[in-house]
Write an enzyme that holds these catalytic residues in place. Structure first.
Site, PDB file in Angstrom:
ATOM      1  N   GLY A  85       0.406  10.134  59.840  1.00 57.34           N
ATOM      2  CA  GLY A  85       0.040   9.778  58.470  1.00 57.34           C
ATOM      3  C   GLY A  85      -1.211  10.473  57.961  1.00 57.34           C
ATOM      4  O   GLY A  85      -1.772  10.078  56.947  1.00 57.34           O
TER       5      GLY A  85
ATOM      6  N   SER B   9       3.080  13.524  60.985  1.00 61.12           N
ATOM      7  CA  SER B   9       2.994  14.383  59.794  1.00 61.12           C
ATOM      8  C   SER B   9       4.055  15.475  59.730  1.00 61.12           C
ATOM      9  O   SER B   9       3.813  16.550  59.186  1.00 61.12           O
ATOM     10  CB  SER B   9       1.584  14.973  59.662  1.00 61.12           C
ATOM     11  OG  SER B   9       0.641  13.926  59.461  1.00 61.12           O
TER      12      SER B   9
ATOM     13  N   GLU C 114       0.898   2.370  66.191  1.00 63.38           N
ATOM     14  CA  GLU C 114       0.393   1.334  65.272  1.00 63.38           C
ATOM     15  C   GLU C 114       0.562  -0.048  65.892  1.00 63.38           C
ATOM     16  O   GLU C 114      -0.261  -0.944  65.673  1.00 63.38           O
ATOM     17  CB  GLU C 114       1.116   1.453  63.916  1.00 63.38           C
ATOM     18  CG  GLU C 114       0.609   2.660  63.137  1.00 63.38           C
ATOM     19  CD  GLU C 114       1.599   3.277  62.173  1.00 63.38           C
ATOM     20  OE1 GLU C 114       2.639   2.671  61.879  1.00 63.38           O
ATOM     21  OE2 GLU C 114       1.317   4.407  61.711  1.00 63.38           O
TER      22      GLU C 114
ATOM     23  N   LYS D 106       8.450   2.197  58.523  1.00 64.57           N
ATOM     24  CA  LYS D 106       7.271   1.326  58.716  1.00 64.57           C
ATOM     25  C   LYS D 106       7.365   0.096  57.793  1.00 64.57           C
ATOM     26  O   LYS D 106       8.461  -0.389  57.560  1.00 64.57           O
ATOM     27  CB  LYS D 106       5.988   2.132  58.506  1.00 64.57           C
ATOM     28  CG  LYS D 106       5.970   3.411  59.345  1.00 64.57           C
ATOM     29  CD  LYS D 106       4.626   4.055  59.419  1.00 64.57           C
ATOM     30  CE  LYS D 106       4.718   5.310  60.283  1.00 64.57           C
ATOM     31  NZ  LYS D 106       3.437   5.937  60.538  1.00 64.57           N
TER      32      LYS D 106
HETATM   33  P1  PGA Z   1       4.082  10.210  59.703  1.00 65.57           P
HETATM   34  O1  PGA Z   1       4.436   9.028  60.724  1.00 65.57           O
HETATM   35  O2  PGA Z   1       5.278  11.135  59.680  1.00 65.57           O
HETATM   36  O3  PGA Z   1       3.869   9.530  58.381  1.00 65.57           O
HETATM   37  O4  PGA Z   1       2.875  10.890  60.217  1.00 65.57           O
HETATM   38  C1  PGA Z   1       5.146   9.286  61.901  1.00 65.57           C
HETATM   39  C2  PGA Z   1       5.288   8.007  62.693  1.00 65.57           C
HETATM   40  O5  PGA Z   1       4.352   7.212  62.709  1.00 65.57           O
HETATM   41  O6  PGA Z   1       6.333   7.781  63.321  1.00 65.57           O
END
Ligand code: PGA
Length: 253
Positions: free
Chosen positions: A173, A211, A99, A12
């Site tokens: 997240g 997650s 996102e 990200k």
């Molecule tokens: P995360 O993000 O593992 O922090 O939940 C996964 C993603 O957005 O690809």
């Protein structure tokens, strides 16, 4: 399923020049694990894509970008094309992440245009789909996700050219993971949908994201029709990311 697990780190908007060390740690760990049945990839932000890409060259760790424009070049201030990404010898590009769908109003139609350009320029798009919490609670998760799958795929693409990542928006997240039953149900539904579009849908890797961490990866990666994981937060810590890769190795190895 090909039997190969694909573990992709989505960094990200995290990563500075110092993250070269993180990439090197991941590369060294992957080499040590010697997991022939797992492919690992990292997707850093654009500012360090060239740097991290150069570190990955000739190693067992692939790399990719987190977005691309659907045009190859032109007057698109701030955008990056798939040609530019391919020039760095990247393999993947994440497209349609929730996102981006939420923060940049990206529609499935736009994702399909980007995926088409990415494939034309030799990149493998990792097309992300997933329902919001409200959609899950209202019982429409499967319908929403299958519609996203259908509309985000470029016309006439081949099964060997794409990867799909199911990422429930509410699990990203947050530390909240979808239940094994829900992941199983969704991945089976996506696979069934793909089999109506492609003759050999089995070879399309279906990743779960949301997650995923060192502690829960073994259970998630064991689910049939889960061919790997798209990992956010845990991909920024080498020991955690390597543990996820190890879980994948242990399942198929
Ligand atoms: P995360 O993000 O593992 O922090 O939940 C996964 C993603 O957005 O690809």
């Amino acid at each position: 399923m090909s039997g190969l697990k694909l573990i992709v780190g989505n960094w990200k908007m995290n990563g500075s020049l110092a993250h070269k060390d993180l990439a090197q740690e991941i590369i060294a760990g992957v080499k040590e694990l010697g997991a022939e049945n797992v492919e690992a990839a990292i997707c850093p932000p654009f500012t360090i894509l060239g740097l991290i890409g150069a570190v990955c060259q000739g190693t067992k760790v692939e790399f990719g970008a987190q977005d691309c424009h659907f045009e190859n070049s032109g007057a698109h201030t701030g955008d990056i094309s798939s040609v530019m990404i391919k020039e760095l010898e990247a393999k993947y590009v994440i497209l349609g992440h929730s996102e981006r769908r939420a923060n940049h109003n990206e529609t499935s139609e736009l994702v399909a245009k980007k995926a088409k350009a990415a494939i034309a320029n030799g990149l493998k798009p990792i097309i992300c789909v997933g329902e919001t919490e409200a959609q899950r609670l209202s019982g429409s998760a499967i319908e929403v996700v299958l519609k996203q799958v259908e509309e985000s795929l470029p016309q006439d693409c081949k099964d060997s050219e794409i990867v799909i990542a199911y990422e429930p928006v509410w699990a990203i997240g947050t530390g909240r993971v979808a239940s094994v039953d829900d992941i199983d149900e969704m991945h089976n539904a996506i696979r069934a949908k793909l089999s109506t579009i492609f003759s050999s849908s089995q070879i399309i890797p279906l990743l779960y994201g949301g997650s995923v961490n060192a502690g829960n990866s073994a259970e998630i990666l064991k689910i049939s029709n889960v061919d790997g994981a798209l990992v956010g937060g845990a991909s920024l810590k080498a020991p955690d990311f390597l543990q996820i890769i190890k879980s994948a190795k242990n399942i198929v190895g």
